[in-house]
Design an enzyme around this catalytic site. Structure first.
Site, PDB file in Angstrom:
ATOM      1  N   HIS A 192      -6.178   7.514   9.099  1.00  0.00           N
ATOM      2  CA  HIS A 192      -6.089   6.074   8.858  1.00  0.00           C
ATOM      3  C   HIS A 192      -5.485   5.262   9.995  1.00  0.00           C
ATOM      4  O   HIS A 192      -4.922   4.193   9.775  1.00  0.00           O
ATOM      5  CB  HIS A 192      -5.317   5.795   7.555  1.00  0.00           C
ATOM      6  CG  HIS A 192      -5.919   6.430   6.360  1.00  0.00           C
ATOM      7  ND1 HIS A 192      -5.270   6.524   5.141  1.00  0.00           N
ATOM      8  CD2 HIS A 192      -7.117   7.048   6.183  1.00  0.00           C
ATOM      9  CE1 HIS A 192      -6.032   7.158   4.277  1.00  0.00           C
ATOM     10  NE2 HIS A 192      -7.161   7.483   4.894  1.00  0.00           N
ATOM     11  N   TYR A 194      -2.954   5.908  12.052  1.00  0.00           N
ATOM     12  CA  TYR A 194      -1.527   6.021  12.340  1.00  0.00           C
ATOM     13  C   TYR A 194      -1.306   6.990  13.504  1.00  0.00           C
ATOM     14  O   TYR A 194      -2.253   7.419  14.152  1.00  0.00           O
ATOM     15  CB  TYR A 194      -0.775   6.373  11.066  1.00  0.00           C
ATOM     16  CG  TYR A 194      -0.948   5.301  10.016  1.00  0.00           C
ATOM     17  CD1 TYR A 194      -0.518   3.997  10.272  1.00  0.00           C
ATOM     18  CD2 TYR A 194      -1.591   5.558   8.799  1.00  0.00           C
ATOM     19  CE1 TYR A 194      -0.715   2.981   9.335  1.00  0.00           C
ATOM     20  CE2 TYR A 194      -1.782   4.545   7.863  1.00  0.00           C
ATOM     21  CZ  TYR A 194      -1.347   3.265   8.139  1.00  0.00           C
ATOM     22  OH  TYR A 194      -1.541   2.258   7.228  1.00  0.00           O
ATOM     23  N   GLY A 345      -6.441   6.955  -5.833  1.00  0.00           N
ATOM     24  CA  GLY A 345      -5.391   6.023  -5.486  1.00  0.00           C
ATOM     25  C   GLY A 345      -5.317   4.844  -6.421  1.00  0.00           C
ATOM     26  O   GLY A 345      -4.552   4.835  -7.375  1.00  0.00           O
TER      27      GLY A 345
END
Length: 394
Positions: A192, A194, A345
């Site tokens: 994602h 990061y 999620g």
């Protein structure tokens, strides 16, 4: 009250609800709580609200993955995200973990460092965020500021190669702290956009040293972190998450399948030496970390499916998928053998009893997006109703 359909008993026997043996842990079903930032750990320390939130979503023999938990003071890029780099945080997590274990859950801590996806306001002494590069995230993206407004991402500071071992050590120590807090294992967040993804993706990583250029070099940081954590707590307590085909936060790669295969092949080799990892967690390309569904970011749905099936067919171990899955897609993924486990999620945010609702094919509460990243310890966090309770007034 929502009522189960006539095929309730048949659905209870579906593979999604069947037991699964991980290398170390036995699960009672395949529905996993995905890691989700919720911004409720005031001052970076988890409190009673987190214990209630995770306990609500715990089932006997179910796997939960914590929200991203930063490994150092330089790790955050959102307000009020928890850390696990000091004793106060570690002790506070113990109470959250105990609440999950009291209900029979299996709890993994996601270890996180956002890298350049941060701002000086979140950094020690107002320093620039660190990354594989000195290129900032483009104006297409905005960072959530502590006051609830959105700002531009600043220019990061490119890490020197000599600084990287210190960050590897931060992951290793965070893993040790997680086990001390009682977590059953950890998930390395390599997805994602990061910091680990900032090394993996050739759209970001423009280094010319041993951490850039070739696929082997771009995978080096992830492999160093994984080896360090495995050496500290054991392979069967360590999982890895990747998202080779997601361009969230400009994390674009020119060949997602080739990148994904490079990671998988190296993890397979590591497992030959150290034993099986807990699982590999791969985010479906249609998902972005801000909760948007974007099918075809890197091609057609067929190409996306080919990526997931290629990685699934190559990885030697437990394979978890995530990203916009519905009940029906999860049933299909496990029944077809495309995945062993499916993480959810947003549906878990608004349905603390999601597993039971899925078993019964019951109706689902709608989530309220505006409360995803607010600090309120109740509203949009622990006040979503269970089956049989009145609907929320949010």
């Amino acid at each position: 009250m929502d009522r189960p359909p006539p095929d309730q008993q048949r659905q209870k026997q579906a593979p999604l609800f069947s037991p699964y043996q991980m290398p170390r842990f036995r699960l009672n079903h395949r529905v996993v709580l995905a890691p989700m930032t919720r911004c409720r750990a005031i001052g970076g320390v988890p409190g009673p609200a987190l214990a209630e939130y995770y306990a609500q979503r715990t089932t006997q023999g179910g796997l939960l993955i914590s929200e991203g938990t930063v490994v150092s003071p330089a790790g955050p890029g959102f307000p009020h995200v928890p850390g696990i780099y000091n004793q106060e945080q570690t002790d506070a997590w113990k109470k959250v973990v105990d609440a999950v274990h009291a209900k029979g859950g299996i709890f993994f801590c996601q270890l996180w460092h956002v890298g350049r996806a941060s701002h000086q306001v979140y950094q020690p002494n107002g320093a620039a965020p660190i990354s594989s590069t000195d290129k900032p995230i483009s104006a297409r993206w905005r960072i959530l500021m502590p006051d609830g407004s959105y700002g531009k991402y600043p220019k990061p500071r490119r890490l020197a190669a000599s600084e990287i071992p210190e960050i590897v050590e931060q992951y290793r120590q965070a893993a040790i702290n997680a086990i001390e807090a009682g977590f059953d294992g950890i998930e390395i967040h390599g997805a994602h956009g990061y910091i680990i993804d900032q090394f993996l993706k050739d759209g970001i990583n423009d280094r010319t040293d041993e951490y850039g250029g070739s696929l082997s070099n771009r995978c080096r940081f992830l492999l160093e972190v994984t080896r360090a954590v495995v050496s500290a707590i054991g392979a069967d307590r360590v999982a890895v998450r990747i998202s080779p085909a997601i361009d969230h936060l400009d994390a674009y790669d020119s060949d997602p399948i080739k990148l994904g295969m490079a990671v998988v092949e190296r993890l397979n080799a590591l497992q030959q030496q150290s034993g099986r990892l807990a699982y590999l967690h791969v985010t479906q390309p249609r998902y972005t970390a801000y909760g948007q569904t974007e099918s075809g970011q890197h091609g057609s749905a067929e190409e996306e499916s080919r990526l997931m099936r290629t990685l699934r067919g190559t990885y030697q171990g437990t394979f978890m998928c995530s990203g916009g899955y519905t009940r029906e897609l999860g049933l299909e993924a496990v029944e077809s053998g495309d995945a062993d486990l499916v993480s959810y999620g947003r549906l878990f945010i608004s349905n603390p009893d999601l597993v039971e609702r899925f078993r019964l094919n019951a109706g689902l509460n709608k989530y309220v997006r505006k409360t995803f990243y607010t600090p309120d310890p109740v509203v949009g966090y622990t006040d979503y109703p269970f089956l049989g309770q009145p609907k929320s007034r949010m």
